[in-house]
Each structure stands twice: as C-alpha cells, then as structure tokens.
Design a protein around this motif. Structure first.
Motif, PDB file in Angstrom:
ATOM      1  N   SER A  33      -3.880   0.280  -6.681  1.00  0.00           N
ATOM      2  CA  SER A  33      -4.643   0.419  -5.437  1.00  0.00           C
ATOM      3  C   SER A  33      -3.785   1.190  -4.429  1.00  0.00           C
ATOM      4  O   SER A  33      -2.576   1.359  -4.618  1.00  0.00           O
ATOM      5  CB  SER A  33      -4.987  -0.969  -4.879  1.00  0.00           C
ATOM      6  OG  SER A  33      -3.811  -1.610  -4.402  1.00  0.00           O
ATOM      7  N   LYS A  34      -4.401   1.618  -3.343  1.00  0.00           N
ATOM      8  CA  LYS A  34      -3.661   2.341  -2.311  1.00  0.00           C
ATOM      9  C   LYS A  34      -2.540   1.471  -1.743  1.00  0.00           C
ATOM     10  O   LYS A  34      -1.424   1.939  -1.563  1.00  0.00           O
ATOM     11  CB  LYS A  34      -4.599   2.795  -1.196  1.00  0.00           C
ATOM     12  CG  LYS A  34      -3.874   3.570  -0.093  1.00  0.00           C
ATOM     13  CD  LYS A  34      -4.782   3.902   1.051  1.00  0.00           C
ATOM     14  CE  LYS A  34      -4.108   4.646   2.170  1.00  0.00           C
ATOM     15  NZ  LYS A  34      -2.711   4.407   2.406  1.00  0.00           N
ATOM     16  N   ASP A  35      -2.841   0.194  -1.497  1.00  0.00           N
ATOM     17  CA  ASP A  35      -1.819  -0.717  -0.962  1.00  0.00           C
ATOM     18  C   ASP A  35      -0.658  -0.884  -1.945  1.00  0.00           C
ATOM     19  O   ASP A  35       0.505  -0.898  -1.542  1.00  0.00           O
ATOM     20  CB  ASP A  35      -2.421  -2.079  -0.634  1.00  0.00           C
ATOM     21  CG  ASP A  35      -3.351  -2.027   0.575  1.00  0.00           C
ATOM     22  OD1 ASP A  35      -3.248  -1.073   1.376  1.00  0.00           O
ATOM     23  OD2 ASP A  35      -4.190  -2.937   0.712  1.00  0.00           O
ATOM     24  N   GLU A  36      -0.972  -1.011  -3.226  1.00  0.00           N
ATOM     25  CA  GLU A  36       0.086  -1.131  -4.234  1.00  0.00           C
ATOM     26  C   GLU A  36       0.943   0.131  -4.271  1.00  0.00           C
ATOM     27  O   GLU A  36       2.174   0.059  -4.334  1.00  0.00           O
ATOM     28  CB  GLU A  36      -0.506  -1.391  -5.623  1.00  0.00           C
ATOM     29  CG  GLU A  36      -1.113  -2.762  -5.790  1.00  0.00           C
ATOM     30  CD  GLU A  36      -1.884  -2.921  -7.081  1.00  0.00           C
ATOM     31  OE1 GLU A  36      -1.812  -4.010  -7.675  1.00  0.00           O
ATOM     32  OE2 GLU A  36      -2.571  -1.969  -7.510  1.00  0.00           O
ATOM     33  N   LYS A  37       0.278   1.285  -4.222  1.00  0.00           N
ATOM     34  CA  LYS A  37       1.017   2.560  -4.236  1.00  0.00           C
ATOM     35  C   LYS A  37       1.941   2.666  -3.031  1.00  0.00           C
ATOM     36  O   LYS A  37       3.080   3.124  -3.145  1.00  0.00           O
ATOM     37  CB  LYS A  37       0.055   3.746  -4.259  1.00  0.00           C
ATOM     38  CG  LYS A  37      -0.554   4.002  -5.615  1.00  0.00           C
ATOM     39  CD  LYS A  37      -1.446   5.236  -5.575  1.00  0.00           C
ATOM     40  CE  LYS A  37      -2.061   5.485  -6.931  1.00  0.00           C
ATOM     41  NZ  LYS A  37      -2.913   6.665  -6.955  1.00  0.00           N
ATOM     42  N   ASP A  38       1.451   2.246  -1.861  1.00  0.00           N
ATOM     43  CA  ASP A  38       2.273   2.296  -0.652  1.00  0.00           C
ATOM     44  C   ASP A  38       3.518   1.417  -0.795  1.00  0.00           C
ATOM     45  O   ASP A  38       4.622   1.825  -0.445  1.00  0.00           O
ATOM     46  CB  ASP A  38       1.467   1.858   0.574  1.00  0.00           C
ATOM     47  CG  ASP A  38       0.409   2.872   0.975  1.00  0.00           C
ATOM     48  OD1 ASP A  38       0.489   4.038   0.512  1.00  0.00           O
ATOM     49  OD2 ASP A  38      -0.497   2.493   1.740  1.00  0.00           O
ATOM     50  N   ILE A  39       3.336   0.215  -1.323  1.00  0.00           N
ATOM     51  CA  ILE A  39       4.466  -0.706  -1.507  1.00  0.00           C
ATOM     52  C   ILE A  39       5.465  -0.138  -2.512  1.00  0.00           C
ATOM     53  O   ILE A  39       6.679  -0.120  -2.265  1.00  0.00           O
ATOM     54  CB  ILE A  39       3.962  -2.093  -1.957  1.00  0.00           C
ATOM     55  CG1 ILE A  39       3.206  -2.776  -0.822  1.00  0.00           C
ATOM     56  CG2 ILE A  39       5.126  -2.960  -2.445  1.00  0.00           C
ATOM     57  CD1 ILE A  39       2.422  -4.008  -1.250  1.00  0.00           C
ATOM     58  N   ILE A  40       4.967   0.344  -3.643  1.00  0.00           N
ATOM     59  CA  ILE A  40       5.858   0.882  -4.683  1.00  0.00           C
ATOM     60  C   ILE A  40       6.573   2.133  -4.186  1.00  0.00           C
ATOM     61  O   ILE A  40       7.767   2.319  -4.443  1.00  0.00           O
ATOM     62  CB  ILE A  40       5.081   1.151  -5.987  1.00  0.00           C
ATOM     63  CG1 ILE A  40       4.512  -0.155  -6.538  1.00  0.00           C
ATOM     64  CG2 ILE A  40       5.981   1.812  -7.026  1.00  0.00           C
ATOM     65  CD1 ILE A  40       3.509   0.033  -7.670  1.00  0.00           C
ATOM     66  N   THR A  41       5.863   2.975  -3.461  1.00  0.00           N
ATOM     67  CA  THR A  41       6.464   4.190  -2.914  1.00  0.00           C
ATOM     68  C   THR A  41       7.625   3.833  -1.982  1.00  0.00           C
ATOM     69  O   THR A  41       8.700   4.437  -2.055  1.00  0.00           O
ATOM     70  CB  THR A  41       5.408   5.029  -2.166  1.00  0.00           C
ATOM     71  OG1 THR A  41       4.412   5.449  -3.110  1.00  0.00           O
ATOM     72  CG2 THR A  41       6.014   6.247  -1.511  1.00  0.00           C
ATOM     73  N   LYS A  42       7.434   2.832  -1.143  1.00  0.00           N
ATOM     74  CA  LYS A  42       8.515   2.392  -0.244  1.00  0.00           C
ATOM     75  C   LYS A  42       9.694   1.835  -1.033  1.00  0.00           C
ATOM     76  O   LYS A  42      10.848   2.036  -0.661  1.00  0.00           O
ATOM     77  CB  LYS A  42       7.986   1.365   0.752  1.00  0.00           C
ATOM     78  CG  LYS A  42       7.108   1.993   1.812  1.00  0.00           C
ATOM     79  CD  LYS A  42       6.536   0.977   2.773  1.00  0.00           C
ATOM     80  CE  LYS A  42       5.669   1.733   3.775  1.00  0.00           C
ATOM     81  NZ  LYS A  42       4.615   0.935   4.344  1.00  0.00           N
ATOM     82  N   LYS A  43       9.407   1.142  -2.138  1.00  0.00           N
ATOM     83  CA  LYS A  43      10.492   0.614  -2.978  1.00  0.00           C
ATOM     84  C   LYS A  43      11.285   1.759  -3.617  1.00  0.00           C
ATOM     85  O   LYS A  43      12.507   1.687  -3.718  1.00  0.00           O
ATOM     86  CB  LYS A  43       9.934  -0.323  -4.040  1.00  0.00           C
ATOM     87  CG  LYS A  43       9.479  -1.649  -3.470  1.00  0.00           C
ATOM     88  CD  LYS A  43       9.055  -2.596  -4.571  1.00  0.00           C
ATOM     89  CE  LYS A  43       8.697  -3.942  -4.007  1.00  0.00           C
ATOM     90  NZ  LYS A  43       9.844  -4.730  -3.589  1.00  0.00           N
ATOM     91  N   ILE A  44      10.598   2.798  -4.034  1.00  0.00           N
ATOM     92  CA  ILE A  44      11.275   3.973  -4.603  1.00  0.00           C
ATOM     93  C   ILE A  44      12.160   4.617  -3.547  1.00  0.00           C
ATOM     94  O   ILE A  44      13.319   4.946  -3.809  1.00  0.00           O
ATOM     95  CB  ILE A  44      10.248   4.986  -5.167  1.00  0.00           C
ATOM     96  CG1 ILE A  44       9.563   4.406  -6.406  1.00  0.00           C
ATOM     97  CG2 ILE A  44      10.921   6.325  -5.489  1.00  0.00           C
ATOM     98  CD1 ILE A  44       8.368   5.201  -6.893  1.00  0.00           C
ATOM     99  N   GLN A  45      11.623   4.802  -2.340  1.00  0.00           N
ATOM    100  CA  GLN A  45      12.404   5.394  -1.257  1.00  0.00           C
ATOM    101  C   GLN A  45      13.625   4.524  -0.941  1.00  0.00           C
ATOM    102  O   GLN A  45      14.728   5.051  -0.741  1.00  0.00           O
ATOM    103  CB  GLN A  45      11.537   5.555  -0.009  1.00  0.00           C
ATOM    104  CG  GLN A  45      10.507   6.654  -0.148  1.00  0.00           C
ATOM    105  CD  GLN A  45       9.601   6.732   1.059  1.00  0.00           C
ATOM    106  OE1 GLN A  45       8.909   5.759   1.390  1.00  0.00           O
ATOM    107  NE2 GLN A  45       9.600   7.891   1.713  1.00  0.00           N
ATOM    108  N   SER A  46      13.445   3.221  -0.921  1.00  0.00           N
ATOM    109  CA  SER A  46      14.547   2.303  -0.647  1.00  0.00           C
ATOM    110  C   SER A  46      15.606   2.385  -1.743  1.00  0.00           C
ATOM    111  O   SER A  46      16.804   2.381  -1.461  1.00  0.00           O
ATOM    112  CB  SER A  46      14.009   0.876  -0.530  1.00  0.00           C
ATOM    113  OG  SER A  46      15.056  -0.034  -0.368  1.00  0.00           O
TER     114      SER A  46
END
Length: 81
Positions: free
Chosen positions: A4-17
């Motif tokens: 989902s969009k929310d899941e993608k946002d969370i995972i994307t932030k984890k990748i950036q972190s």
C-alpha cells in the motif's frame, strides 16, 4: 509483491535511514522508492517462497502432532491394522 502507499512510505523511510546510518550516505525518496520496487520485484519472491516453505513445514509438523494425538486416544481392541 504489492505494498500500500502507507507501507511504501514506511519502507522508503527505512531504506533512507539505513543508507544514512549504516552507509553514511544520503539517498533521496525517489531513489529509495526505486530501490524498494527493485527488491520487491527481483528479491521479494525469494522471501515470499521461503515464507511459504516455512509455513508448509509448520503445517506438516502440526498435522503430524494431531495424528499422533489421535493415535494416543485410540483404545486397545482385538482388531489390528
């Protein structure tokens, strides 16, 4: 593999972190999202299949346990299998 969009946002932030903390490098949101898509398409099926194999092994063990429990309930008779 779809997120989902929310899941993608969370995972994307984890990748950036991860890039920032472990690699001491910055990665933009677009690049992190692109990397997520790559892993989901190319690597995700390996994780998905492993999850299926693990679930199948667990289910087989549970069925074996149930079968043994049923045999434990069996009463002694003159009949032999």
């Amino acid at each position: 593999m779809e997120f989902s969009k929310d899941e993608k946002d969370i995972i994307t932030k984890k990748i950036q972190s991860y890039f920032r903390e472990e690699l001491e490098s910055e990665i933009g949101q677009f690049d992190a999202h692109f990397l997520l898509d790559f892993f989901a398409e190319e690597i995700g099926p390996y994780f998905y299949n492993r999850g299926l194999y693990d679930a199948q092994a667990l289910l087989e063990k549970r069925v074996e346990d149930i079968t043994e429990s049923i045999y434990d309930l069996e009463k002694v008779t003159e009949f032999r299998r």
